[in-house]
Design a protein around this motif. Structure first.
Motif, PDB file in Angstrom:
ATOM      1  N   SER A  11      -2.924   8.668 -11.061  1.00  0.00           N
ATOM      2  CA  SER A  11      -3.364   7.281 -11.232  1.00  0.00           C
ATOM      3  C   SER A  11      -2.320   6.413 -11.923  1.00  0.00           C
ATOM      4  CB  SER A  11      -4.671   7.243 -12.028  1.00  0.00           C
ATOM      5  OG  SER A  11      -4.495   7.834 -13.302  1.00  0.00           O
ATOM      6  N   ASP A  12      -1.468   7.017 -12.768  1.00  0.00           N
ATOM      7  CA  ASP A  12      -0.447   6.245 -13.475  1.00  0.00           C
ATOM      8  C   ASP A  12       0.947   6.476 -12.894  1.00  0.00           C
ATOM      9  OD1 ASP A  12       0.041   8.813 -14.293  1.00  0.00           O
ATOM     10  OD2 ASP A  12       0.158   8.347 -16.432  1.00  0.00           O
ATOM     11  N   PHE A  13       1.009   6.969 -11.652  1.00  0.00           N
ATOM     12  CA  PHE A  13       2.276   7.177 -10.940  1.00  0.00           C
ATOM     13  C   PHE A  13       3.198   8.176 -11.664  1.00  0.00           C
ATOM     14  CE2 PHE A  13       0.721   3.180  -9.375  1.00  0.00           C
ATOM     15  CZ  PHE A  13       1.168   3.067  -8.071  1.00  0.00           C
ATOM     16  N   SER A  14       2.651   9.011 -12.538  1.00  0.00           N
ATOM     17  CA  SER A  14       3.484   9.867 -13.389  1.00  0.00           C
ATOM     18  C   SER A  14       4.150  11.021 -12.646  1.00  0.00           C
ATOM     19  CB  SER A  14       2.654  10.413 -14.554  1.00  0.00           C
ATOM     20  OG  SER A  14       1.534  11.133 -14.067  1.00  0.00           O
ATOM     21  N   ASN A  15       3.678  11.354 -11.450  1.00  0.00           N
ATOM     22  CA  ASN A  15       4.260  12.489 -10.726  1.00  0.00           C
ATOM     23  C   ASN A  15       5.051  12.071  -9.491  1.00  0.00           C
ATOM     24  OD1 ASN A  15       1.962  11.638  -9.326  1.00  0.00           O
ATOM     25  ND2 ASN A  15       1.485  13.692  -8.580  1.00  0.00           N
ATOM     26  N   LEU A  16       5.604  10.879  -9.515  1.00  0.00           N
ATOM     27  CA  LEU A  16       6.347  10.370  -8.356  1.00  0.00           C
ATOM     28  C   LEU A  16       7.483  11.294  -7.932  1.00  0.00           C
ATOM     29  CD1 LEU A  16       6.664   6.520  -8.896  1.00  0.00           C
ATOM     30  CD2 LEU A  16       5.759   7.670  -6.877  1.00  0.00           C
ATOM     31  N   ARG A  17       8.152  11.897  -8.893  1.00  0.00           N
ATOM     32  CA  ARG A  17       9.295  12.749  -8.584  1.00  0.00           C
ATOM     33  C   ARG A  17       8.869  14.129  -8.074  1.00  0.00           C
ATOM     34  NH1 ARG A  17      11.079   9.723 -13.016  1.00  0.00           N
ATOM     35  NH2 ARG A  17      13.068   8.651 -12.672  1.00  0.00           N
ATOM     36  N   GLU A  18       7.570  14.398  -8.118  1.00  0.00           N
ATOM     37  CA  GLU A  18       7.091  15.727  -7.743  1.00  0.00           C
ATOM     38  C   GLU A  18       6.405  15.765  -6.384  1.00  0.00           C
ATOM     39  OE1 GLU A  18       4.499  16.720 -10.955  1.00  0.00           O
ATOM     40  OE2 GLU A  18       5.981  16.116 -12.467  1.00  0.00           O
ATOM     41  N   ILE A  19       6.166  14.598  -5.785  1.00  0.00           N
ATOM     42  CA  ILE A  19       5.470  14.569  -4.495  1.00  0.00           C
ATOM     43  C   ILE A  19       6.384  13.994  -3.423  1.00  0.00           C
ATOM     44  CG2 ILE A  19       3.214  14.337  -5.603  1.00  0.00           C
ATOM     45  CD1 ILE A  19       3.250  11.384  -4.865  1.00  0.00           C
ATOM     46  N   LYS A  20       6.011  14.216  -2.183  1.00  0.00           N
ATOM     47  CA  LYS A  20       6.809  13.737  -1.056  1.00  0.00           C
ATOM     48  C   LYS A  20       6.545  12.253  -0.825  1.00  0.00           C
ATOM     49  CE  LYS A  20       8.062  15.041   3.674  1.00  0.00           C
ATOM     50  NZ  LYS A  20       7.721  15.929   4.827  1.00  0.00           N
ATOM     51  N   LEU A  21       7.616  11.489  -0.718  1.00  0.00           N
ATOM     52  CA  LEU A  21       7.526  10.046  -0.525  1.00  0.00           C
ATOM     53  C   LEU A  21       8.164   9.649   0.800  1.00  0.00           C
ATOM     54  CD1 LEU A  21       8.631   8.866  -4.091  1.00  0.00           C
ATOM     55  CD2 LEU A  21       6.286   9.076  -3.241  1.00  0.00           C
ATOM     56  N   ASP A  22       7.641   8.594   1.385  1.00  0.00           N
ATOM     57  CA  ASP A  22       8.229   8.019   2.581  1.00  0.00           C
ATOM     58  C   ASP A  22       8.918   6.723   2.188  1.00  0.00           C
ATOM     59  OD1 ASP A  22       8.965   7.740   5.184  1.00  0.00           O
ATOM     60  OD2 ASP A  22       6.944   7.519   5.987  1.00  0.00           O
ATOM     61  N   THR A  23      10.060   6.427   2.822  1.00  0.00           N
ATOM     62  CA  THR A  23      10.837   5.231   2.514  1.00  0.00           C
ATOM     63  C   THR A  23      10.818   4.282   3.699  1.00  0.00           C
ATOM     64  OG1 THR A  23      12.307   6.504   1.074  1.00  0.00           O
ATOM     65  CG2 THR A  23      13.086   4.342   1.789  1.00  0.00           C
ATOM     66  N   PHE A  24      10.443   3.035   3.440  1.00  0.00           N
ATOM     67  CA  PHE A  24      10.443   2.000   4.466  1.00  0.00           C
ATOM     68  C   PHE A  24      11.475   0.948   4.066  1.00  0.00           C
ATOM     69  CE2 PHE A  24       6.245   3.917   4.467  1.00  0.00           C
ATOM     70  CZ  PHE A  24       6.053   4.199   5.811  1.00  0.00           C
ATOM     71  N   HIS A  25      12.546   0.870   4.848  1.00  0.00           N
ATOM     72  CA  HIS A  25      13.647  -0.033   4.517  1.00  0.00           C
ATOM     73  C   HIS A  25      13.337  -1.471   4.926  1.00  0.00           C
ATOM     74  CE1 HIS A  25      16.424   3.110   3.220  1.00  0.00           C
ATOM     75  NE2 HIS A  25      15.941   3.849   4.205  1.00  0.00           N
ATOM     76  N   SER A  26      14.151  -2.380   4.442  1.00  0.00           N
ATOM     77  CA  SER A  26      13.975  -3.787   4.775  1.00  0.00           C
ATOM     78  C   SER A  26      14.275  -4.022   6.257  1.00  0.00           C
ATOM     79  CB  SER A  26      14.912  -4.648   3.923  1.00  0.00           C
ATOM     80  OG  SER A  26      16.261  -4.437   4.326  1.00  0.00           O
ATOM     81  N   LEU A  27      13.860  -5.171   6.761  1.00  0.00           N
ATOM     82  CA  LEU A  27      14.130  -5.513   8.157  1.00  0.00           C
ATOM     83  C   LEU A  27      15.637  -5.569   8.435  1.00  0.00           C
ATOM     84  CD1 LEU A  27      11.464  -8.306   8.812  1.00  0.00           C
ATOM     85  CD2 LEU A  27      11.369  -5.891   9.464  1.00  0.00           C
ATOM     86  N   LYS A  28      16.406  -5.822   7.409  1.00  0.00           N
ATOM     87  CA  LYS A  28      17.864  -5.870   7.583  1.00  0.00           C
ATOM     88  C   LYS A  28      18.440  -4.482   7.798  1.00  0.00           C
ATOM     89  CE  LYS A  28      22.156  -7.238   5.281  1.00  0.00           C
ATOM     90  NZ  LYS A  28      22.757  -7.835   4.054  1.00  0.00           N
ATOM     91  N   ASN A  29      17.825  -3.470   7.176  1.00  0.00           N
ATOM     92  CA  ASN A  29      18.418  -2.133   7.175  1.00  0.00           C
ATOM     93  C   ASN A  29      17.497  -1.047   7.729  1.00  0.00           C
ATOM     94  OD1 ASN A  29      20.982  -2.779   5.824  1.00  0.00           O
ATOM     95  ND2 ASN A  29      19.675  -3.320   4.101  1.00  0.00           N
ATOM     96  N   ASP A  30      16.474  -1.426   8.503  1.00  0.00           N
ATOM     97  CA  ASP A  30      15.572  -0.406   9.035  1.00  0.00           C
ATOM     98  C   ASP A  30      16.044   0.212  10.342  1.00  0.00           C
ATOM     99  OD1 ASP A  30      15.069  -2.397  10.869  1.00  0.00           O
ATOM    100  OD2 ASP A  30      12.960  -2.677  10.347  1.00  0.00           O
TER     101      ASP A  30
END
Length: 202
Positions: A122-141
């Protein structure tokens, strides 16, 4: 210029790299929520700051600088465009616009989203421990956007993507709008957190 100085000051104070002493001071203030502060600048009436709890600490998320006419003339914030209700099988379209960057108008912006929101604390404390997806800007997608040519849009500060949900009900969409760039020959990163919801109808 005072406005530029204020933004740099906010960036320095509330950077993710703040040391433990600063975190301890922020914990004692209990500022969670939207707070308004007076600013010693004739061009700015108020500084409005959104405080949220991130990894156990208070974090200054979005910031709006308001003039005497109650117009937003600066700060560091984003706008999100999300349809609140869609039908099952329909792609949920999301757009995030970094309306007021902190680092520079030429900085890069992207959005981080957990693959499985249920895994995110709930407090985003495990961000480095879970799998994340990255969505780039329209300039760099990596996708051509000929329909946007000539519209003079800040494509480096706009991210668009779609989500497909497997079942109906209320769905939580949490993540981070990340701005990354250089200022005065130094690299900076500023994170703005969001917590949105979408209702999926049968």
């Amino acid at each position: 210029m005072k406005l530029t100085f204020l933004l740099i000051l906010f960036l320095s104070i509330f950077s993710c790299k703040s040391d433990k002493k600063k975190h301890s001071l922020k914990e004692k203030t209990n500022k969670i929520g939207i707070k308004t502060f007076k600013v010693d600048d004739k061009n700015i009436k108020d500084s409005i700051v959104e405080y949220i709890k991130i990894d156990g600490d208070e974090y200054a998320n979005q910031i709006w600088l308001i003039n005497e006419s109650n117009d937003t003339i600066g700060g560091n914030y984003f706008n999100s465009y999300i349809k609140d209700t869609i039908k099952l099988g329909e792609i949920a379209r999301l757009r995030f616009v970094l309306t007021k960057p902190t680092i520079d108008w030429n900085s890069e912006m992207f959005v981080l989203l957990p693959y499985d929101d249920d895994e995110l604390n709930s407090d985003f404390s495990n961000l480095r421990e879970i799998k994340l997806d990255t969505f780039h800007s329209l300039k760099n997608d990596g996708i051509p956007h000929p329909e946007l040519n000539g519209l003079d849009l800040p494509l480096n500060h706009i991210t668009e993507f779609g989500l497909d949900f497997e079942n109906s009900g209320k769905k939580r969409v949490r993540g981070i709008v990340v701005e990354r760039g250089e200022k005065y020959n130094q690299k900076y990163e500023r994170r703005l957190f969001f917590d949105e919801s979408i209702y999926i109808q049968e």
